[in-house]
Design a protein around this motif. Sequence first.
Motif, short mmCIF file in Angstrom:
data_model
loop_
_atom_site.label_atom_id
_atom_site.label_comp_id
_atom_site.label_asym_id
_atom_site.label_seq_id
_atom_site.Cartn_x
_atom_site.Cartn_y
_atom_site.Cartn_z
N SER A 112 0.94 -0.95 -0.38
CA SER A 112 -0.14 0.07 0.03
C SER A 112 0.77 1.47 0.17
CB SER A 112 -0.94 0.25 1.35
OG SER A 112 -1.69 -1.14 1.48
N ALA A 113 0.03 2.49 -0.43
CA ALA A 113 0.91 3.46 -0.53
C ALA A 113 1.49 4.33 0.74
CB ALA A 113 -0.10 4.74 -1.34
N ALA A 114 2.26 4.60 0.88
CA ALA A 114 2.59 5.75 2.18
C ALA A 114 2.28 7.29 1.79
CB ALA A 114 4.22 5.49 2.33
N VAL A 128 -6.06 9.68 -3.46
CA VAL A 128 -5.65 10.90 -4.19
C VAL A 128 -4.91 11.35 -2.76
CG1 VAL A 128 -7.85 11.39 -4.82
CG2 VAL A 128 -7.33 11.50 -2.08
N LEU A 129 -4.19 10.06 -2.74
CA LEU A 129 -2.81 10.40 -1.62
C LEU A 129 -1.52 11.27 -2.17
CD1 LEU A 129 -1.79 7.43 0.25
CD2 LEU A 129 -3.43 9.71 1.44
N GLU A 130 -1.33 11.24 -3.31
CA GLU A 130 -0.10 12.60 -4.48
C GLU A 130 -1.20 13.96 -5.12
OE1 GLU A 130 2.57 11.32 -4.15
OE2 GLU A 130 2.11 9.64 -3.15
N ASN A 131 -2.37 14.04 -4.85
CA ASN A 131 -3.01 15.15 -4.45
C ASN A 131 -2.04 16.39 -3.74
OD1 ASN A 131 -4.78 17.34 -4.78
ND2 ASN A 131 -5.56 16.05 -6.50
N LEU A 135 -14.02 16.40 -1.49
CA LEU A 135 -13.83 17.30 -1.57
C LEU A 135 -12.42 18.13 -2.23
CD1 LEU A 135 -13.81 19.03 2.42
CD2 LEU A 135 -15.62 19.85 0.31
N ILE A 136 -11.60 16.80 -2.54
CA ILE A 136 -10.36 16.56 -3.53
C ILE A 136 -11.10 16.76 -4.91
CG2 ILE A 136 -8.84 15.73 -4.17
CD1 ILE A 136 -8.06 17.73 -1.23
N ASP A 137 -11.71 15.78 -4.94
CA ASP A 137 -12.58 15.49 -6.41
C ASP A 137 -13.56 16.76 -6.49
OD1 ASP A 137 -10.81 12.72 -6.19
OD2 ASP A 137 -13.16 11.37 -6.06
N ILE A 174 -2.95 15.25 4.93
CA ILE A 174 -2.90 14.05 6.04
C ILE A 174 -2.18 13.78 7.68
CG2 ILE A 174 -3.78 11.93 6.32
CD1 ILE A 174 -4.68 11.56 3.52
N VAL A 175 -2.84 14.37 8.13
CA VAL A 175 -1.57 14.17 9.38
C VAL A 175 -2.39 13.14 10.46
CG1 VAL A 175 -0.72 15.45 11.96
CG2 VAL A 175 -1.28 16.80 8.95
#
Length: 519
Positions: A2-4, A214-217, A32-34, A222-223
């Motif tokens: 999985s992505a970090a 959407v992690l790379e957006n 909200l991102i999309d 994310i904290v």
Amino acid sequence: MSAAIPQRPLARAYDYIVVGSGSGGCAVARRLIDGSDASVLLIEAGPSSLGVAEIDDPAAWVPLGRSAYDWGYDYAPTPQVNGRVIGIPRGKVLGGSSSINAMMWYRGHPMDYDAWEEAGAEGWSFKDVLPFFKRSEDWEDGETALRGSGGPLRIERCASLHAIAEAMLDGSAELGIPVIDDPNGESNEGAAAANFNVSNGKRWSSAKGYLEPVLENDRLTIVTNSLAIRLGLARGRCVSVTHMVDGRATVTEATTGVILALGAIDTPRLLMMSGIGDPVELARLGVETRVALAGVGRNLQDHPLVQACVFRAKQPLGPTVGNGGGTMMNWKSSAGLPQADLHAFPVQGNSAEPRIRELYDLSGDLFSIGCGLMRSKSIGYMKLLSAEPGGALEIQPNYLAEPSDLDALVTSVETIMALAATPAYADWFGGYAAPAAALRRPDIVSYIRNACSTFFHVCGTCAMGRDDMAVVDSRLRVRGIEGLTIADASVIPIIPTCNTHAPATMIGERASDFLLAAA
């Protein structure tokens, strides 16, 4: 693999701050991102769940409660449950409880949502909410009038059923309970193969489905491991969140809005810590009242679970299949009811409450059937015993306070004892273990008081509606203050006849539409 989570520096301000990354929070952040060019900060008190082996493994879900990924909350004891403390697992991890739950995707009956509208939640009837359930789904059988495909959450049946789960389908038919294809179809009454957020043998949490793509957006930050401790209010508006970052209290501003999605325990907690709640309660805590809302922390609801009816197995059960269940059964405690109110599920092993394990010999090969009430009437509350971050809480569902709840649970136990003795279980049923024999009704009541536990469906503590006890309006806006929305199970006015992950996801989907329309 999985992505970090990308480690982006924390900015002074964002357009939106979403507090809590559970079923509702993940949906809001993603939409909200999309759907906009806004910047979004997602604050999560726990660690990441992505790529954690024990979270990914469907068979390993039970120990996640009471683990490092759980808040460790308990329901306060009452005489109705013989003074027992009942644990109420809540996910303290990216994805919230969707990362530690049993992965059930179940939305209940259409009448559940029509009841919300009748209770004052205008525009929340089943026809209003169905498109948002569908939008979240990627159902293995594809889109229908009632199911969605291509959405963020993968939903599948077990690829193969354990014989204990298969027997529930055959045994229910012998009891006159129909077998249905899909409990999320036209009717939920009957026995069916359950729907799960599982794909290729791995959990499909809200973090996996909504956030990972959407992690790379770069507009999403994310904290994790960041506890929210206070909301900042100015000129009638919520303008900031104070949260712990590397051990230091940090104020981050929200220029458009703050969305609370901490769940039915921690959303009212944060409101009260910020001076939003019942003035009497706030005064007791020494907190200045900023917004008077008497309903904060009230109306707590959860489904009571008899955990469980345990049976001796004639043979070893073998390796765990899926999440240890696989099927479900919904039926009526009384023929005159308008919809099913009872629910049961199989367990490949011993799933008894601690007190039941103390009272009965549960050695050897065992299987269990959990049963409970999905149209419970008992209402409780949660209140702070301290206004300090992480301070003590009193969380009280008032299980069995309503006599009708206890009556229905007796019927559920009677049905399950009969189910295990049907020919469908002939290869497995080796006798009763807990209870140790078929019981008379008064003895079943005694058993229930010792076995009563939780389905983990706590909700309702910031209820939506129009009356004086409503905390949010029908657009999920906190009454009496601008720029503050709630998007989790706390807004549910009347508990639906299902697991709360699906309705909480739907609430998050709707919240994002309301926010985008208002922007």
